[in-house]
Design a protein around this motif. Structure first.
Motif, short mmCIF file in Angstrom:
data_model
loop_
_atom_site.label_atom_id
_atom_site.label_comp_id
_atom_site.label_asym_id
_atom_site.label_seq_id
_atom_site.Cartn_x
_atom_site.Cartn_y
_atom_site.Cartn_z
N VAL A 1 0.95 -1.39 -0.21
CA VAL A 1 -0.09 -0.06 -0.23
C VAL A 1 0.76 1.13 -0.14
CG1 VAL A 1 -1.45 1.37 1.40
CG2 VAL A 1 -2.07 -1.30 1.20
N ASN A 2 1.92 1.26 0.99
CA ASN A 2 2.69 2.47 0.77
C ASN A 2 3.56 2.50 -0.57
OD1 ASN A 2 2.51 2.91 3.48
ND2 ASN A 2 4.10 1.53 4.28
N PHE A 3 3.71 1.41 -1.28
CA PHE A 3 4.52 1.59 -2.43
C PHE A 3 3.70 2.26 -3.49
CE2 PHE A 3 5.19 -0.25 -6.79
CZ PHE A 3 6.64 -0.06 -6.85
N ALA A 4 2.12 1.80 -3.55
CA ALA A 4 1.06 2.29 -4.45
C ALA A 4 0.93 3.77 -4.09
CB ALA A 4 -0.06 1.62 -4.23
N LYS A 5 0.86 4.31 -2.68
CA LYS A 5 0.67 5.61 -2.40
C LYS A 5 1.82 6.48 -2.73
CE LYS A 5 -2.78 5.01 1.04
NZ LYS A 5 -3.74 6.07 0.41
N SER A 6 3.10 5.87 -2.76
CA SER A 6 4.01 6.86 -2.90
C SER A 6 4.61 7.07 -4.37
CB SER A 6 5.21 6.26 -2.03
OG SER A 6 5.84 4.93 -2.69
N ILE A 7 4.07 6.26 -5.55
CA ILE A 7 4.52 6.74 -6.58
C ILE A 7 3.74 7.63 -7.41
CG2 ILE A 7 5.85 4.72 -6.69
CD1 ILE A 7 3.71 2.91 -7.57
N LYS B 1 9.05 8.22 0.57
CA LYS B 1 8.80 8.94 -0.59
C LYS B 1 8.79 8.51 -1.87
CE LYS B 1 11.19 12.69 2.34
NZ LYS B 1 12.28 13.72 2.36
N GLY B 2 8.77 7.21 -1.88
CA GLY B 2 8.63 6.78 -3.25
C GLY B 2 10.06 6.39 -3.94
N TRP B 3 9.95 6.13 -5.15
CA TRP B 3 11.35 5.83 -5.70
C TRP B 3 11.67 7.15 -6.90
CZ3 TRP B 3 13.57 0.76 -6.03
CH2 TRP B 3 12.68 -0.22 -5.29
N SER B 4 12.65 7.45 -7.14
CA SER B 4 13.18 8.49 -8.07
C SER B 4 13.91 8.08 -9.17
CB SER B 4 13.92 9.28 -7.20
OG SER B 4 15.09 8.79 -6.64
#
Length: 235
Positions: free
Chosen positions: A182-188, A232-235
């Motif tokens: 869920v965190n992955f989905a929200k952070s991208i 904060k997701g991936w960059s």
């Protein structure tokens, strides 16, 4: 349980570096499964159930469904069933999801090492509030070693995945990797359409099924093994 609509994801995600396996010891309390699934619904993630047991309702204000371009593959795995069983189920999920190219897929496996929940709760009371094992101690935990072995086999099969994470817990109501998903989905960022690919109802309800409320629980030994996903997701 219904998941609808779509979530956007950005093209600049970094690929997994084979052999990089991070181990994190988590707090001894878990999130509530249905709350996490509702977060995916709020964020508009499409659901794909291989066996058709999970029905997806389209919102009345939703136009024709957009074909997904990135998949979150999620499943629950009882470690006692063996790594070969896990790999077979993952192969079926990867073949059944859209898209099917490894660099458009992130794999999240919820693994349980069959510790009796009642025993776990009693042991937590007997610990008198002592702190949990450190991350260094994780190497001595068999369930973590099994999770690392699964990660290595996943890397051999799918060397270009966007992410792969295995959650380890000793309580069937705990779902540490679902929270990470869920965190992955929200952070991208919202640049592609996301799909949540599961085998069926078991991956939504958990191993306890309809026989036990999927409440949050305390006194759980749990880890995340694999990629460390930044808030904060991936960059």
């Amino acid at each position: 349980f219904l998941l609808t609509s779509y979530l956007r994801v950005r093209n600049t995600l970094a690929l997994v570096m084979p052999g990089n396996i991070d181990v994190r010891r988590l707090p001894s309390y878990s999130s509530e499964r249905f709350f996490l699934l509702s977060e995916l619904k709020v964020d508009g993630v499409q659901v794909k159930s291989l066996d058709g047991s999970v029905y997806q309702e389209r919102r009345s204000d939703q136009a024709e469904e957009v074909e997904p371009t990135f998949s979150l593959v999620y499943m629950i795995w009882r470690q006692s069933s063996g790594i070969a069983k896990a790999l077979g189920d993952l192969d079926a999920l990867v073949k059944g999801c859209l898209p099917r190219t490894p660099d458009s897929i992130a794999i999240f496996v919820e693994s349980h090492n069959d510790r009796n929940p009642d025993i776990a709760e009693n042991q937590n009371k007997e610990s008198n509030g002592e702190p949990p094992k450190s991350e260094e101690d994780a190497e001595d935990v068999e369930a973590v070693s099994v999770a690392k072995a699964l990660i290595k086999r996943i890397d051999e099969r799918y060397p270009k995945l966007r992410a792969r994470v295995v959650g380890v817990s000793d309580h069937t109501a705990a779902c540490p990797v679902l929270e990470e998903c869920v965190n992955f989905a929200k952070s991208i960022a919202q640049a592609q359409t996301l799909q949540f690919a599961i085998r069926g109802e078991v991956d939504m309800l958990g191993l306890d099924g309809k026989g036990r409320e999927p409440d949050a629980v305390e006194g759980v030994d749990q880890w995340l093994v694999g990629d460390r996903i930044s808030p904060k997701g991936w960059s």
